[in-house]
Design a protein around this motif. Structure first.
Motif, mmCIF file in Angstrom:
data_model
loop_
_atom_site.group_PDB
_atom_site.id
_atom_site.type_symbol
_atom_site.label_atom_id
_atom_site.label_comp_id
_atom_site.label_asym_id
_atom_site.label_seq_id
_atom_site.Cartn_x
_atom_site.Cartn_y
_atom_site.Cartn_z
ATOM 1 N N ASP B 85 0.786 -1.081 0.096
ATOM 2 C CA ASP B 85 0.292 -0.286 0.003
ATOM 3 C C ASP B 85 0.500 0.996 -0.106
ATOM 4 N N THR B 86 2.322 1.142 -0.137
ATOM 5 C CA THR B 86 3.538 2.030 0.115
ATOM 6 C C THR B 86 2.681 3.044 -1.268
ATOM 7 N N ALA B 87 2.314 4.126 -0.868
ATOM 8 C CA ALA B 87 2.722 4.741 -2.108
ATOM 9 C C ALA B 87 1.796 6.567 -1.765
ATOM 10 N N GLU B 88 1.148 7.524 -2.987
ATOM 11 C CA GLU B 88 0.857 8.587 -2.534
ATOM 12 C C GLU B 88 -0.616 8.672 -2.783
ATOM 13 N N TYR B 89 -1.500 9.133 -1.771
ATOM 14 C CA TYR B 89 -2.534 9.077 -2.284
ATOM 15 C C TYR B 89 -2.870 10.770 -2.250
ATOM 16 N N PHE B 90 -4.184 10.517 -3.485
ATOM 17 C CA PHE B 90 -4.270 11.765 -3.710
ATOM 18 C C PHE B 90 -6.139 12.241 -3.519
ATOM 19 N N CYS B 91 -6.808 13.067 -3.268
ATOM 20 C CA CYS B 91 -7.889 13.358 -2.590
ATOM 21 C C CYS B 91 -8.443 14.535 -4.079
ATOM 22 N N ALA B 92 -9.342 14.210 -3.918
ATOM 23 C CA ALA B 92 -9.599 15.155 -5.817
ATOM 24 C C ALA B 92 -11.089 15.069 -6.182
ATOM 25 N N VAL B 93 -11.486 16.313 -5.997
ATOM 26 C CA VAL B 93 -13.227 16.780 -6.691
ATOM 27 C C VAL B 93 -13.291 17.678 -7.214
ATOM 28 N N THR B 94 -15.101 16.921 -7.763
ATOM 29 C CA THR B 94 -15.309 17.636 -8.961
ATOM 30 C C THR B 94 -15.518 19.024 -8.890
ATOM 31 N N GLY B 99 -20.589 24.808 -19.769
ATOM 32 C CA GLY B 99 -21.098 23.746 -21.127
ATOM 33 C C GLY B 99 -21.215 22.461 -19.465
ATOM 34 N N SER B 100 -20.987 21.380 -20.267
ATOM 35 C CA SER B 100 -20.746 20.189 -19.460
ATOM 36 C C SER B 100 -20.479 19.676 -18.938
ATOM 37 N N ASN B 101 -19.180 20.958 -18.550
ATOM 38 C CA ASN B 101 -17.842 20.401 -18.327
ATOM 39 C C ASN B 101 -16.957 20.542 -16.823
ATOM 40 N N TYR B 102 -16.529 19.157 -16.299
ATOM 41 C CA TYR B 102 -15.776 19.611 -15.330
ATOM 42 C C TYR B 102 -14.533 18.861 -15.183
ATOM 43 N N LYS B 103 -13.597 19.721 -14.177
ATOM 44 C CA LYS B 103 -12.062 18.898 -14.293
ATOM 45 C C LYS B 103 -11.876 18.122 -12.835
ATOM 46 N N LEU B 104 -11.075 17.844 -12.415
ATOM 47 C CA LEU B 104 -10.914 17.518 -10.961
ATOM 48 C C LEU B 104 -9.284 18.362 -10.672
ATOM 49 N N THR B 105 -10.210 18.654 -9.311
ATOM 50 C CA THR B 105 -8.927 19.713 -8.281
ATOM 51 C C THR B 105 -8.488 19.006 -7.765
ATOM 52 N N PHE B 106 -7.296 18.027 -7.117
ATOM 53 C CA PHE B 106 -6.870 18.017 -6.804
ATOM 54 C C PHE B 106 -5.836 18.549 -4.944
ATOM 55 N N GLY B 107 -6.175 17.563 -3.796
ATOM 56 C CA GLY B 107 -5.119 18.424 -2.764
ATOM 57 C C GLY B 107 -4.010 18.027 -3.351
ATOM 58 N N LYS B 108 -2.793 18.219 -2.323
ATOM 59 C CA LYS B 108 -1.721 18.333 -2.696
ATOM 60 C C LYS B 108 -0.965 16.760 -2.495
ATOM 61 N N GLY B 109 -1.269 15.471 -1.827
ATOM 62 C CA GLY B 109 -0.942 14.604 -1.608
ATOM 63 C C GLY B 109 -0.634 13.950 -0.423
ATOM 64 N N THR B 110 -0.544 12.674 0.258
ATOM 65 C CA THR B 110 -0.024 12.255 1.388
ATOM 66 C C THR B 110 0.698 10.780 1.200
ATOM 67 N N LEU B 111 1.877 10.932 1.403
ATOM 68 C CA LEU B 111 3.002 10.145 0.902
ATOM 69 C C LEU B 111 2.390 9.070 2.067
ATOM 70 N N LEU B 112 2.017 7.582 1.687
ATOM 71 C CA LEU B 112 1.570 7.177 3.267
ATOM 72 C C LEU B 112 3.341 5.383 2.395
ATOM 73 N N THR B 113 3.497 5.155 3.666
ATOM 74 C CA THR B 113 5.021 4.702 3.732
ATOM 75 C C THR B 113 4.419 3.140 4.861
ATOM 76 N N VAL B 114 4.715 2.166 4.956
ATOM 77 C CA VAL B 114 4.405 0.815 5.247
ATOM 78 C C VAL B 114 5.631 0.490 5.682
ATOM 79 N N ASN B 115 5.848 0.239 7.033
ATOM 80 C CA ASN B 115 7.235 -0.726 7.045
ATOM 81 C C ASN B 115 6.869 -1.281 7.970
ATOM 82 N N PRO B 116 7.738 -2.602 7.668
ATOM 83 C CA PRO B 116 7.433 -4.116 8.478
ATOM 84 C C PRO B 116 8.288 -3.768 9.577
#
Lengths: 115, 116
Positions: B85-94, B99-116
């Protein structure tokens, strides 16, 4: 289905040079996006196309960046001249729903390093 | 325009521990919310989404997120994490672009590091 294709994967250029990135979206997806992701930040939209028309380019630095999607399929993003602060990953994404509700499908990106 | 705040830039945890990645968004109007995951040198992959209906949404690999309208939050949780699961995770909102168009606006991300 084939995913979003981007090329090249990596590019290193010197400042003031020019560079171009290519994107081929998922077949049938009318909406195409270019995002810039600077290290340590979330992706930021540069430009959004609906078919071959521009929907939103409010955050595109138009003095140096340009993008086109002439036939409403693949797209090219160009930077001329590049600056050091343009070092980033450039992500292309596509959507079949105009971005409302449906997810955006991302390519693997092009990592640009400007020296 | 929408904005997304991810309060933690890095979250280190041990394997099999629970984790919560926090996300708050700015608007009180109807929104669609997403979590994307980015593994090293890869593009963003959709993890889960909230469009309507049940406020608790789940992914196929054990993550879940709960939409809380009153707190404008969409926190991501997993009861027991794996090293993979170690990865960077981004939350986003439309975000509406015209017109009928949308984009995604993202947060800055959270780096999840899973250690043994």
């Amino acid at each position: 289905e084939a995913g979003v294709a981007q090329s090249p994967r990596y590019k290193i250029i010197e400042k003031r040079q020019s560079v171009a990135f290519w994107c081929n979206p998922i077949s049938g997806h009318a909406t195409l996006y270019w995002y810039q992701q600077i290290l340590g930040q979330g992706p930021k939209l540069l430009i959004q196309f609906q078919n071959n028309g521009v929907v939103d380019d409010s955050q595109l630095p138009k003095d140096r960046f340009s993008a086109e999607r002439l036939k409403g399929v693949d797209s090219t993003l160009k930077i001329q001249p590049a600056k050091l602060e343009d070092s980033a990953v450039y992500l292309c994404a596509s959507s079949s729903t105009g971005g409302r509700g449906g997810p955006l499908h991302f390519g693997n990106g092009t990592r640009l390093t400007v020296t | 325009a929408q904005s997304v705040t991810q309060l933690d830039s890095q979250v280190p945890v041990f394997e099999e521990a629970p984790v919560e990645l926090r996300c708050n968004y700015s608007s009180s109007v109807s929104v669609y919310l997403f979590w994307y995951v980015q593994y090293p040198n890869q593009g963003l992959q959709l993890l889960l989404k909230y469009l309507s209906g049940s406020t608790l949404v789940e992914s196929i690999n054990g993550f879940e997120a709960e939409f809380n309208k009153s707190q404008t939050s969409f926190h991501l949780r997993k009861p027991s994490v794996h090293i993979s699961d170690t990865a960077e995770y981004f939350c986003a909102v439309t975000d509406y672009t015209g017109g009928s168009n949308y984009k995604l606006t993202f947060g800055k991300g959270t780096l999840l590091t899973v250690n043994p």
